[in-house]
Design a protein around this motif. Structure first.
Motif, PDB file in Angstrom:
ATOM      1  N   GLN A  13       0.839  -1.197   0.000  1.00 18.68           N
ATOM      2  CA  GLN A  13       0.000   0.000   0.000  1.00 18.68           C
ATOM      3  C   GLN A  13       0.874   1.248   0.000  1.00 18.68           C
ATOM      4  O   GLN A  13       2.015   1.231   0.486  1.00 18.68           O
ATOM      5  CB  GLN A  13      -0.902   0.015   1.227  1.00 18.68           C
ATOM      6  CG  GLN A  13      -2.040  -0.986   1.162  1.00 18.68           C
ATOM      7  CD  GLN A  13      -3.034  -0.797   2.298  1.00 18.68           C
ATOM      8  OE1 GLN A  13      -2.677  -0.324   3.368  1.00 18.68           O
ATOM      9  NE2 GLN A  13      -4.267  -1.195   2.056  1.00 18.68           N
ATOM     10  N   ALA A  14       0.324   2.304  -0.520  1.00 16.41           N
ATOM     11  CA  ALA A  14       1.033   3.582  -0.505  1.00 16.41           C
ATOM     12  C   ALA A  14       1.415   3.944   0.923  1.00 16.41           C
ATOM     13  O   ALA A  14       0.619   3.769   1.854  1.00 16.41           O
ATOM     14  CB  ALA A  14       0.162   4.668  -1.116  1.00 16.41           C
ATOM     15  N   LYS A  86       5.058   5.327  -3.149  1.00 11.77           N
ATOM     16  CA  LYS A  86       3.977   6.035  -3.822  1.00 11.77           C
ATOM     17  C   LYS A  86       3.523   5.214  -5.014  1.00 11.77           C
ATOM     18  O   LYS A  86       4.265   4.363  -5.530  1.00 11.77           O
ATOM     19  CB  LYS A  86       4.472   7.405  -4.304  1.00 11.77           C
ATOM     20  CG  LYS A  86       5.077   8.277  -3.217  1.00 11.77           C
ATOM     21  CD  LYS A  86       5.628   9.570  -3.814  1.00 11.77           C
ATOM     22  CE  LYS A  86       6.250  10.454  -2.741  1.00 11.77           C
ATOM     23  NZ  LYS A  86       6.805  11.706  -3.330  1.00 11.77           N
ATOM     24  N   SER A  87       2.330   5.508  -5.497  1.00 14.32           N
ATOM     25  CA  SER A  87       1.799   4.767  -6.647  1.00 14.32           C
ATOM     26  C   SER A  87       2.706   4.928  -7.862  1.00 14.32           C
ATOM     27  O   SER A  87       2.847   3.997  -8.654  1.00 14.32           O
ATOM     28  CB  SER A  87       0.382   5.232  -6.974  1.00 14.32           C
ATOM     29  OG  SER A  87       0.365   6.630  -7.229  1.00 14.32           O
ATOM     30  N   GLU A  88       3.361   6.066  -7.974  1.00 11.38           N
ATOM     31  CA  GLU A  88       4.254   6.282  -9.118  1.00 11.38           C
ATOM     32  C   GLU A  88       5.558   5.487  -9.025  1.00 11.38           C
ATOM     33  O   GLU A  88       6.361   5.498  -9.956  1.00 11.38           O
ATOM     34  CB  GLU A  88       4.572   7.777  -9.286  1.00 11.38           C
ATOM     35  CG  GLU A  88       5.046   8.470  -8.042  1.00 11.38           C
ATOM     36  CD  GLU A  88       3.923   9.226  -7.338  1.00 11.38           C
ATOM     37  OE1 GLU A  88       2.825   8.646  -7.191  1.00 11.38           O
ATOM     38  OE2 GLU A  88       4.173  10.369  -6.910  1.00 11.38           O
ATOM     39  N   THR A  90       5.416   2.316  -8.808  1.00 12.46           N
ATOM     40  CA  THR A  90       5.050   1.044  -9.427  1.00 12.46           C
ATOM     41  C   THR A  90       5.839   0.833 -10.712  1.00 12.46           C
ATOM     42  O   THR A  90       5.818   1.687 -11.609  1.00 12.46           O
ATOM     43  CB  THR A  90       3.545   1.005  -9.730  1.00 12.46           C
ATOM     44  OG1 THR A  90       2.824   1.027  -8.489  1.00 12.46           O
ATOM     45  CG2 THR A  90       3.181  -0.238 -10.516  1.00 12.46           C
ATOM     46  N   THR A 112       4.472  -3.192  -7.021  1.00 13.57           N
ATOM     47  CA  THR A 112       3.182  -2.548  -7.258  1.00 13.57           C
ATOM     48  C   THR A 112       2.747  -1.846  -5.984  1.00 13.57           C
ATOM     49  O   THR A 112       2.651  -2.474  -4.925  1.00 13.57           O
ATOM     50  CB  THR A 112       2.123  -3.563  -7.678  1.00 13.57           C
ATOM     51  OG1 THR A 112       2.566  -4.247  -8.853  1.00 13.57           O
ATOM     52  CG2 THR A 112       0.796  -2.863  -7.981  1.00 13.57           C
ATOM     53  N   VAL A 113       2.490  -0.550  -6.107  1.00 10.59           N
ATOM     54  CA  VAL A 113       2.064   0.249  -4.958  1.00 10.59           C
ATOM     55  C   VAL A 113       0.615   0.649  -5.186  1.00 10.59           C
ATOM     56  O   VAL A 113       0.303   1.340  -6.165  1.00 10.59           O
ATOM     57  CB  VAL A 113       2.942   1.492  -4.777  1.00 10.59           C
ATOM     58  CG1 VAL A 113       2.519   2.264  -3.525  1.00 10.59           C
ATOM     59  CG2 VAL A 113       4.414   1.110  -4.698  1.00 10.59           C
ATOM     60  N   SER A 114      -0.249   0.220  -4.297  1.00  9.25           N
ATOM     61  CA  SER A 114      -1.671   0.535  -4.430  1.00  9.25           C
ATOM     62  C   SER A 114      -1.988   1.801  -3.642  1.00  9.25           C
ATOM     63  O   SER A 114      -1.497   2.005  -2.537  1.00  9.25           O
ATOM     64  CB  SER A 114      -2.523  -0.622  -3.923  1.00  9.25           C
ATOM     65  OG  SER A 114      -2.287  -0.845  -2.546  1.00  9.25           O
ATOM     66  N   SER A 115      -2.828   2.618  -4.230  1.00  9.22           N
ATOM     67  CA  SER A 115      -3.172   3.894  -3.579  1.00  9.22           C
ATOM     68  C   SER A 115      -4.478   3.779  -2.811  1.00  9.22           C
ATOM     69  O   SER A 115      -5.177   2.791  -2.892  1.00  9.22           O
ATOM     70  CB  SER A 115      -3.262   5.004  -4.614  1.00  9.22           C
ATOM     71  OG  SER A 115      -4.191   4.658  -5.617  1.00  9.22           O
TER      72      SER A 115
END
Length: 115
Positions: A13-14, A86-88, A90, A112-115
């Motif tokens: 997660q973020a 952060k999601s970016e 990913t 993979t970072v989920s927001s």
């Protein structure tokens, strides 16, 4: 035969953290820069962080203060500690090695970072 094997990727997660590790095998003697690159979908591969044989580190502006690269020459490993993800962030993360006058790349590990 030189091999770079990455591990530690996954889904987070973020705001969370991950540690990537890369182990190099098949090399002898001293070696040059080890680094982490990443490639997000539709984007070019970019340098995330590097660690030279002389001990210098370099970071992309986007990860400064959040990521830390470390290296163990005795074990031929390089790690990337990623905090406050952060999601970016990913992307597929690739380990890189400069040795015997050429580049070597790992196969990559997905982050993979989920927001």
């Amino acid at each position: 035969q030189v091999q770079l094997v990455e591990s530690g990727g996954g889904l987070v997660q973020a705001g969370g953290s991950l540690r990537l590790s890369c182990a190099a095998s098949g090399i002898t003697g001293s070696f040059g820069t080890m680094a982490w690159y990443r490639q997000a979908p539709g984007k070019q591969r970019e340098l995330v962080a590097s660690f030279s044989s002389g001990g210098s580190t370099n970071y992309a502006d986007s990860v400064k203060g959040r990521f830390t690269i470390s290296r163990d020459n005795a074990k031929n490993t390089v790690d990337l500690l990623m905090n406050t993800l952060k999601s970016e962030d990913t992307a597929v993360y690739y380990c890189y090695l400069w040795w015997a006058w050429r580049d070597y790349w790992g196969r990559g590990t997905q982050v993979t970072v989920s927001s």
